[in-house]
Scaffold this motif. Structure first.
Motif, mmCIF file in Angstrom:
data_model
loop_
_atom_site.group_PDB
_atom_site.id
_atom_site.type_symbol
_atom_site.label_atom_id
_atom_site.label_comp_id
_atom_site.label_asym_id
_atom_site.label_seq_id
_atom_site.Cartn_x
_atom_site.Cartn_y
_atom_site.Cartn_z
ATOM 1 N N ASP A 1 -15.117 -35.743 106.539
ATOM 2 C CA ASP A 1 -13.681 -35.843 106.239
ATOM 3 C C ASP A 1 -12.947 -34.615 106.771
ATOM 4 O O ASP A 1 -11.859 -34.732 107.369
ATOM 5 C CB ASP A 1 -13.458 -35.966 104.733
ATOM 6 C CG ASP A 1 -13.839 -37.343 104.196
ATOM 7 O OD1 ASP A 1 -13.916 -38.282 105.003
ATOM 8 O OD2 ASP A 1 -14.053 -37.461 102.974
ATOM 9 N N ASN A 2 -13.530 -33.443 106.560
ATOM 10 C CA ASN A 2 -12.905 -32.216 107.050
ATOM 11 C C ASN A 2 -12.957 -32.124 108.571
ATOM 12 O O ASN A 2 -12.026 -31.602 109.196
ATOM 13 C CB ASN A 2 -13.584 -30.994 106.426
ATOM 14 C CG ASN A 2 -13.267 -30.846 104.948
ATOM 15 O OD1 ASN A 2 -12.169 -31.155 104.505
ATOM 16 N ND2 ASN A 2 -14.235 -30.390 104.171
ATOM 17 N N LEU A 3 -14.038 -32.656 109.151
ATOM 18 C CA LEU A 3 -14.131 -32.684 110.610
ATOM 19 C C LEU A 3 -13.032 -33.562 111.195
ATOM 20 O O LEU A 3 -12.403 -33.212 112.207
ATOM 21 C CB LEU A 3 -15.506 -33.198 111.037
ATOM 22 C CG LEU A 3 -15.749 -33.354 112.541
ATOM 23 C CD1 LEU A 3 -15.568 -32.030 113.272
ATOM 24 C CD2 LEU A 3 -17.151 -33.924 112.796
ATOM 25 N N GLU A 4 -12.776 -34.689 110.554
ATOM 26 C CA GLU A 4 -11.714 -35.590 111.009
ATOM 27 C C GLU A 4 -10.347 -34.905 110.924
ATOM 28 O O GLU A 4 -9.531 -35.023 111.846
ATOM 29 C CB GLU A 4 -11.723 -36.859 110.162
ATOM 30 C CG GLU A 4 -10.720 -37.909 110.623
ATOM 31 C CD GLU A 4 -10.793 -39.193 109.822
ATOM 32 O OE1 GLU A 4 -9.860 -40.000 109.934
ATOM 33 O OE2 GLU A 4 -11.783 -39.366 109.072
ATOM 34 N N ASN B 1 -7.778 -30.962 120.971
ATOM 35 C CA ASN B 1 -8.423 -30.570 122.229
ATOM 36 C C ASN B 1 -9.745 -29.840 122.001
ATOM 37 O O ASN B 1 -10.284 -29.222 122.920
ATOM 38 C CB ASN B 1 -7.492 -29.661 123.052
ATOM 39 C CG ASN B 1 -6.342 -30.438 123.664
ATOM 40 O OD1 ASN B 1 -6.522 -31.597 124.041
ATOM 41 N ND2 ASN B 1 -5.178 -29.819 123.754
ATOM 42 N N THR B 2 -10.256 -29.878 120.790
ATOM 43 C CA THR B 2 -11.513 -29.200 120.478
ATOM 44 C C THR B 2 -12.627 -30.217 120.275
ATOM 45 O O THR B 2 -12.414 -31.427 120.389
ATOM 46 C CB THR B 2 -11.362 -28.347 119.201
ATOM 47 O OG1 THR B 2 -11.035 -29.208 118.092
ATOM 48 C CG2 THR B 2 -10.264 -27.305 119.359
ATOM 49 N N ASN B 3 -13.820 -29.713 119.960
ATOM 50 C CA ASN B 3 -14.959 -30.581 119.689
ATOM 51 C C ASN B 3 -15.675 -30.121 118.427
ATOM 52 O O ASN B 3 -15.253 -29.148 117.785
ATOM 53 C CB ASN B 3 -15.923 -30.611 120.888
ATOM 54 C CG ASN B 3 -16.346 -29.212 121.303
ATOM 55 O OD1 ASN B 3 -16.554 -28.340 120.458
ATOM 56 N ND2 ASN B 3 -16.472 -28.992 122.605
ATOM 57 N N GLU B 4 -16.763 -30.791 118.093
ATOM 58 C CA GLU B 4 -17.466 -30.465 116.858
ATOM 59 C C GLU B 4 -18.061 -29.059 116.893
ATOM 60 O O GLU B 4 -18.161 -28.396 115.869
ATOM 61 C CB GLU B 4 -18.568 -31.487 116.580
ATOM 62 C CG GLU B 4 -19.210 -31.307 115.213
ATOM 63 C CD GLU B 4 -20.196 -32.409 114.855
ATOM 64 O OE1 GLU B 4 -20.716 -32.398 113.717
ATOM 65 O OE2 GLU B 4 -20.447 -33.283 115.707
ATOM 66 N N PHE C 1 -9.981 -32.477 113.800
ATOM 67 C CA PHE C 1 -9.621 -33.121 115.066
ATOM 68 C C PHE C 1 -8.153 -33.546 115.087
ATOM 69 O O PHE C 1 -7.513 -33.541 116.144
ATOM 70 C CB PHE C 1 -10.519 -34.336 115.322
ATOM 71 C CG PHE C 1 -11.919 -33.979 115.756
ATOM 72 C CD1 PHE C 1 -12.150 -32.905 116.583
ATOM 73 C CD2 PHE C 1 -13.001 -34.737 115.318
ATOM 74 C CE1 PHE C 1 -13.435 -32.566 116.981
ATOM 75 C CE2 PHE C 1 -14.292 -34.418 115.721
ATOM 76 C CZ PHE C 1 -14.508 -33.330 116.548
ATOM 77 N N GLU C 2 -7.631 -33.935 113.932
ATOM 78 C CA GLU C 2 -6.225 -34.335 113.862
ATOM 79 C C GLU C 2 -5.304 -33.157 114.179
ATOM 80 O O GLU C 2 -4.242 -33.331 114.785
ATOM 81 C CB GLU C 2 -5.905 -34.877 112.465
ATOM 82 C CG GLU C 2 -6.518 -36.249 112.198
ATOM 83 C CD GLU C 2 -6.305 -36.695 110.759
ATOM 84 O OE1 GLU C 2 -5.722 -35.898 109.977
ATOM 85 O OE2 GLU C 2 -6.720 -37.821 110.405
#
Length: 231
Positions: free
Chosen positions: A18-21, A29-32, A24-25
């Protein structure tokens, strides 16, 4: 995005995606890997590499100045110029200090005491509109010194704000010891989860394990060089 700081592994794991999503929002322009590197910066201050066991272990301590007025000379203690400016006019004495390592629980309790004392002294109500967390980064409250006691570095204080926000109560006089114990038991699991994710995305060189081990080896090398020079 202000990443949430978790005090137990189950909450961290349950909210990871959820925090990763959300990450990204905000940072599209970043990744995991970038997200994981941010987590490394958030949690690594509370861990260290143990050579004997070849693993990470909890290290939830912070260095702080303990200021006081001397009654006799003590070896290895320096004069506290900042405290001297603030207090010498009233006391007529020069303060000295020694550095101490205290647990994050003790540090959190110290900050909580400062906030409650300030609110009581200034008749400031802690209610639905204002709570403890609204005051934990107030420069005047955090750095205030009354004669003797811990002398807070405001810059160093900034680094532990995420922990304090997660740990300190909204209202009350005392920190929760059981919650702190959960954190001590969970921090290594959190680190290993982050490092495993970094290994999966082939970025293990950014892991907490890798960085802590390199830092520990550097300290050993510097210590050996120092001893060689002394001999």
């Amino acid at each position: 995005m202000e990443l949430p700081f978790y005090l137990n592994f189950k909450d961290f794991e349950r909210n990871y995606y959820d925090n990763l999503e959300k990450w990204f929002e905000e940072y599209y322009n970043t990744n995991e890997t970038d997200y994981l590197k941010a987590l490394v910066a958030l949690y690594s201050p509370y861990l260290y590499y143990n050579f004997t066991e070849n693993r990470l272990k909890a290290d939830a301590f912070i260095e702080i100045k303990d200021c006081f007025f001397p009654y006799h000379e003590r070896i290895g203690i320096s004069f506290c110029a900042d405290c001297e400016k603030e207090n010498s006019s009233k006391k007529g004495l020069n303060q000295i200090f020694e550095f101490k390592n205290i647990s994050m629980m003790e540090y959190a309790q110290h900050i909580l005491d400062k906030v409650n004392k300030y609110c009581s002294k200034n008749n400031t109500a802690l209610n639905g509109n204002r709570n403890i967390l609204d005051y934990i980064n107030d420069h005047h409250i955090v750095t205030s010194v009354e004669g003797v006691g811990y002398c807070i570095s405001y810059n160093r204080h900034q680094k532990v704000i995420p922990f304090l926000k997660a740990y300190l109560p909204y209202y009350g006089q005392t920190v929760n010891m059981e919650t702190y114990k959960d954190f001590i038991f969970s921090i290594v699991d959190i680190a290993e989860f982050i490092d495993q994710k970094l290994k999966t995305v082939r970025a293990f060189e950014h892991s907490i394990y890798h960085q802590s081990r390199a830092e520990a080896k550097f300290k050993v090398q510097m210590s050996r060089q120092f001893l060689t020079l002394c001999n």
